[in-house]
Design a protein around this motif. Structure first.
Motif, PDB file in Angstrom:
ATOM      1  N   ASN A 143       0.880  -1.056   0.061  1.00  0.00           N
ATOM      2  CA  ASN A 143      -0.025   0.051   0.035  1.00  0.00           C
ATOM      3  C   ASN A 143       0.934   1.204   0.035  1.00  0.00           C
ATOM      4  O   ASN A 143       0.998   1.816   1.185  1.00  0.00           O
ATOM      5  CB  ASN A 143      -1.002  -0.112   1.270  1.00  0.00           C
ATOM      6  N   ILE A 144       1.310   1.633  -1.085  1.00  0.00           N
ATOM      7  CA  ILE A 144       2.260   2.817  -1.120  1.00  0.00           C
ATOM      8  C   ILE A 144       1.485   3.962  -1.111  1.00  0.00           C
ATOM      9  O   ILE A 144       2.170   5.145  -0.715  1.00  0.00           O
ATOM     10  CB  ILE A 144       3.103   2.810  -2.632  1.00  0.00           C
ATOM     11  N   ILE A 145       0.481   4.269  -1.696  1.00  0.00           N
ATOM     12  CA  ILE A 145      -0.318   5.313  -1.553  1.00  0.00           C
ATOM     13  C   ILE A 145      -0.401   6.111  -0.463  1.00  0.00           C
ATOM     14  O   ILE A 145      -0.522   7.106  -0.118  1.00  0.00           O
ATOM     15  CB  ILE A 145      -1.585   5.262  -2.663  1.00  0.00           C
ATOM     16  N   ASP A 146      -0.884   5.103   0.598  1.00  0.00           N
ATOM     17  CA  ASP A 146      -1.245   5.587   1.804  1.00  0.00           C
ATOM     18  C   ASP A 146       0.244   6.246   2.521  1.00  0.00           C
ATOM     19  O   ASP A 146       0.092   6.887   3.510  1.00  0.00           O
ATOM     20  CB  ASP A 146      -1.728   4.599   2.747  1.00  0.00           C
ATOM     21  N   ILE A 147       1.384   5.588   2.150  1.00  0.00           N
ATOM     22  CA  ILE A 147       2.506   6.097   2.868  1.00  0.00           C
ATOM     23  C   ILE A 147       2.869   7.645   2.174  1.00  0.00           C
ATOM     24  O   ILE A 147       3.370   8.444   3.044  1.00  0.00           O
ATOM     25  CB  ILE A 147       3.862   5.361   2.270  1.00  0.00           C
ATOM     26  N   ILE A 148       2.736   8.132   1.228  1.00  0.00           N
ATOM     27  CA  ILE A 148       2.977   9.385   0.344  1.00  0.00           C
ATOM     28  C   ILE A 148       2.062  10.325   0.994  1.00  0.00           C
ATOM     29  O   ILE A 148       1.001  10.549   1.182  1.00  0.00           O
ATOM     30  CB  ILE A 148       2.745   9.187  -1.028  1.00  0.00           C
ATOM     31  N   ASP A 149       2.992  11.657   1.318  1.00  0.00           N
ATOM     32  CA  ASP A 149       2.282  12.862   1.659  1.00  0.00           C
ATOM     33  C   ASP A 149       1.449  13.240   0.603  1.00  0.00           C
ATOM     34  O   ASP A 149       1.462  13.483  -0.478  1.00  0.00           O
ATOM     35  CB  ASP A 149       3.568  13.696   2.011  1.00  0.00           C
ATOM     36  N   LYS A 150       0.267  13.841   1.265  1.00  0.00           N
ATOM     37  CA  LYS A 150      -0.822  14.380   0.493  1.00  0.00           C
ATOM     38  C   LYS A 150      -0.379  15.468  -0.639  1.00  0.00           C
ATOM     39  O   LYS A 150      -0.917  15.858  -1.511  1.00  0.00           O
ATOM     40  CB  LYS A 150      -1.909  14.772   1.301  1.00  0.00           C
ATOM     41  N   ALA A 151       0.620  16.121   0.060  1.00  0.00           N
ATOM     42  CA  ALA A 151       0.957  17.228  -0.604  1.00  0.00           C
ATOM     43  C   ALA A 151       1.678  17.065  -2.047  1.00  0.00           C
ATOM     44  O   ALA A 151       1.866  17.695  -3.164  1.00  0.00           O
ATOM     45  CB  ALA A 151       2.105  18.264   0.120  1.00  0.00           C
ATOM     46  N   ILE A 152       2.047  15.818  -2.288  1.00  0.00           N
ATOM     47  CA  ILE A 152       2.610  15.575  -3.654  1.00  0.00           C
ATOM     48  C   ILE A 152       1.879  14.379  -4.257  1.00  0.00           C
ATOM     49  O   ILE A 152       2.276  13.712  -5.277  1.00  0.00           O
ATOM     50  CB  ILE A 152       4.139  14.785  -3.445  1.00  0.00           C
ATOM     51  N   LEU A 153       0.638  14.160  -3.994  1.00  0.00           N
ATOM     52  CA  LEU A 153      -0.356  13.044  -4.528  1.00  0.00           C
ATOM     53  C   LEU A 153      -0.731  13.676  -5.895  1.00  0.00           C
ATOM     54  O   LEU A 153      -1.022  12.662  -6.498  1.00  0.00           O
ATOM     55  CB  LEU A 153      -1.560  12.973  -3.524  1.00  0.00           C
ATOM     56  N   LYS A 154      -0.703  14.773  -6.225  1.00  0.00           N
ATOM     57  CA  LYS A 154      -1.386  15.397  -7.490  1.00  0.00           C
ATOM     58  C   LYS A 154      -0.223  14.872  -8.666  1.00  0.00           C
ATOM     59  O   LYS A 154      -0.731  14.449  -9.636  1.00  0.00           O
ATOM     60  CB  LYS A 154      -1.288  16.960  -7.504  1.00  0.00           C
ATOM     61  N   TYR A 155       0.978  15.110  -8.292  1.00  0.00           N
ATOM     62  CA  TYR A 155       1.999  14.563  -9.093  1.00  0.00           C
ATOM     63  C   TYR A 155       3.334  13.620  -8.648  1.00  0.00           C
ATOM     64  O   TYR A 155       3.926  14.402  -7.652  1.00  0.00           O
ATOM     65  CB  TYR A 155       2.752  15.655 -10.127  1.00  0.00           C
ATOM     66  N   PHE A 156       3.302  12.453  -8.989  1.00  0.00           N
ATOM     67  CA  PHE A 156       4.633  11.838  -8.300  1.00  0.00           C
ATOM     68  C   PHE A 156       4.770  10.388  -9.514  1.00  0.00           C
ATOM     69  O   PHE A 156       3.726   9.992  -9.827  1.00  0.00           O
ATOM     70  CB  PHE A 156       4.337  11.243  -6.972  1.00  0.00           C
ATOM     71  N   PRO A 157       6.124  10.177  -9.771  1.00  0.00           N
ATOM     72  CA  PRO A 157       6.121   9.212 -10.532  1.00  0.00           C
ATOM     73  C   PRO A 157       6.202   7.834  -9.865  1.00  0.00           C
ATOM     74  O   PRO A 157       7.358   7.834  -8.775  1.00  0.00           O
ATOM     75  CB  PRO A 157       7.492   9.456 -11.134  1.00  0.00           C
ATOM     76  N   ASN A 158       5.441   7.041  -9.861  1.00  0.00           N
ATOM     77  CA  ASN A 158       5.342   5.912  -8.820  1.00  0.00           C
ATOM     78  C   ASN A 158       6.685   5.041  -8.750  1.00  0.00           C
ATOM     79  O   ASN A 158       6.933   4.622  -7.679  1.00  0.00           O
ATOM     80  CB  ASN A 158       4.269   4.883  -9.496  1.00  0.00           C
ATOM     81  N   GLU A 159       7.479   4.818  -9.845  1.00  0.00           N
ATOM     82  CA  GLU A 159       8.663   4.146  -9.683  1.00  0.00           C
ATOM     83  C   GLU A 159       9.786   4.918  -8.886  1.00  0.00           C
ATOM     84  O   GLU A 159      10.357   4.183  -7.779  1.00  0.00           O
ATOM     85  CB  GLU A 159       9.353   3.896 -10.905  1.00  0.00           C
TER      86      GLU A 159
END
Length: 446
Positions: A338-354
């Protein structure tokens, strides 16, 4: 024929008395005028020589006393100069002279006599102030606490180390000042202050998009690689954390606060030493056992990566128990994919998944409990920089330190030392999971 004998004496000889005792023999000394001249001269010479010898002894004693007095005064003055006037020594350390005179009077004028309005941060060893020199140069002044004996040690440590290392991702020491009881370190001023001021701020964290966060991670990795491998001195920083990462006007990171840094011999794998640093960022083998190596900085860097990715501190007692430890929380989500829940919401708009997955993976590799499993900084930097590197090893469960106020290891000392433009992050300590992942070792007294 008869004869006649006549005898005349002055005494009666018909009844003779015993003869008088013989007169004593008198030794007649020569008259004074007949004494030898040499005897008189020798007596006078003896007296004169005695007086001269005594005078010479007194003179020598006086000269010896005067010499000792001047010698003591010279060395005392020399010691005072070495202690109170370090500018000349810093010239030789830094290798150049500044056109600006960074004496106490000018620094006080630049900071409005260390006015509260100019304070940038405060830590356990002193405060940091913003200042502006007469030519318009902006500076950050670390004013070490007079009451702190550790502060004096850190002052000298930073002079010896920071003056000898130069790198674009290390803060630049401009000057130092030691006058009277004041101990001041003058750094370049970085307008965006420290990373924690932005990263953990609910609104300012929006300024850190993904490219900026990746650039900060790479910049800190470059700085640590330089310290561990590429500089003329191998240095362990010992206090890598968000509040010690300063940001310039372009959000370029610079590692600061070398007060706890330690020189390391190239042939040494580790050393046993007293613990100093910030709990939550300290490697468990160092926090608990005092074993220090370059892998301690790798561990701290791994914690920093995960903080940058998640936008939260490594420990937050305000959260529910299962969320308080950042490393435990990230490990659980990463293990479940579950990588998505780790990421800060401030960068959810754009982030390269890899790239994001790779950074989290590297952060977990750096925080493994076994120091030998943590990659060296050269490998860390290569993997972060080059997306073509594949087949990364699976990380083991991180050896995190759950923080509780009543469970601090006795040898560990939390450092609230402030960087050149920031205050220290708050830290609290700790429960340490065993290597077999099945039991918890309570570090508190039983």
């Amino acid at each position: 024929m008869g004869s006649c004998f006549a005898r005349y004496e002055t005494y009666s000889f018909f009844h003779p008395a015993p003869p008088p005792p013989p007169s004593p023999i008198k030794v007649l000394s020569p008259p004074p005028s007949s004494l030898p001249t040499a005897t008189k001269s020798s007596n006078k010479v003896g007296i004169v020589l005695g007086i001269v010898a005594g005078s010479l002894v007194m003179l020598l004693l006086c000269l010896f006393a005067i010499r000792r007095k001047f010698k003591f005064a010279f060395f005392w003055k020399h010691a005072v100069l070495r202690k109170e006037n370090l500018d000349s020594e810093v010239d030789s350390e830094i290798g150049h002279k500044q056109e600006i005179n960074f004496n106490l009077e000018n620094i006080k004028a630049a900071t409005s006599d260390f006015h509260e309005d100019n304070k940038l941060g405060e830590g356990g060893f002193g405060s940091v102030y913003k200042g502006t020199m007469p030519n318009g140069l902006q500076i950050a002044v670390k004013r070490l606490s007079v009451q702190s004996s550790q502060g004096k040690k850190q002052f000298l440590n930073e002079i010896k180390l920071v003056a000898k290392i130069q790198h674009r991702n290390l803060v630049n020491l401009l000057r130092c000042c030691a006058e009277g009881s004041e101990r001041l370190l003058v750094y370049e001023f970085l307008p965006n202050k420290s990373l924690d001021k932005i990263l953990f701020h609910p609104e300012r964290s929006q300024e850190l998009d993904w490219p900026k966060r990746l650039n900060i991670i790479l910049g800190v990795a470059r700085g640590l690689l330089y310290l561990h491998q590429d500089s003329q001195l191998q240095i362990i920083h010992r206090d890598i954390k968000a509040s010690n990462i300063l940001l310039d006007e372009k959000m370029q990171p610079k590692i600061s606060d070398f007060g706890l840094a330690r020189l390391f011999q190239l042939d040494e794998t580790h050393v046993n030493t007293m613990v100093a640093g910030t709990l939550g960022y300290m490697a468990p083998e160092y926090a608990v056992g005092g074993q220090l190596s370059v892998k301690a900085d790798v561990y701290s860097f791994g914690v920093l990566i995960l903080e940058i990715m998640c936008g939260r501190k490594n420990s937050d007692s305000r959260l529910p128990l299962e969320y308080q430890s950042l490393l435990e929380w990230v490990w659980r989500l990463y293990r479940d994919g579950n990588i998505i829940d780790i990421i800060d919401k401030a960068i959810l708009k754009y982030f390269p998944n890899e790239q994001v997955s790779r950074c989290i993976h590297v952060g977990l590799l750096c925080t493994q409990g076994n120091p030998s499993l943590r990659p060296p900084m050269i490998n860390v930097y290569t993997v972060l920089l080059d997306n073509s590197v594949t087949n990364l090893p699976n990380p083991a469960k991180p050896a995190y330190l759950s923080i509780t106020q009543d469970n601090v290891p006795r040898r560990a000392s939390t450092s609230t030392s402030t960087s050149a433009t920031s205050s220290a992050s708050s830290t609290t300590p700790l429960a340490y999971p065993s290597i077999n992942d099945t039991s918890i070792t309570d570090l508190g007294p039983r």
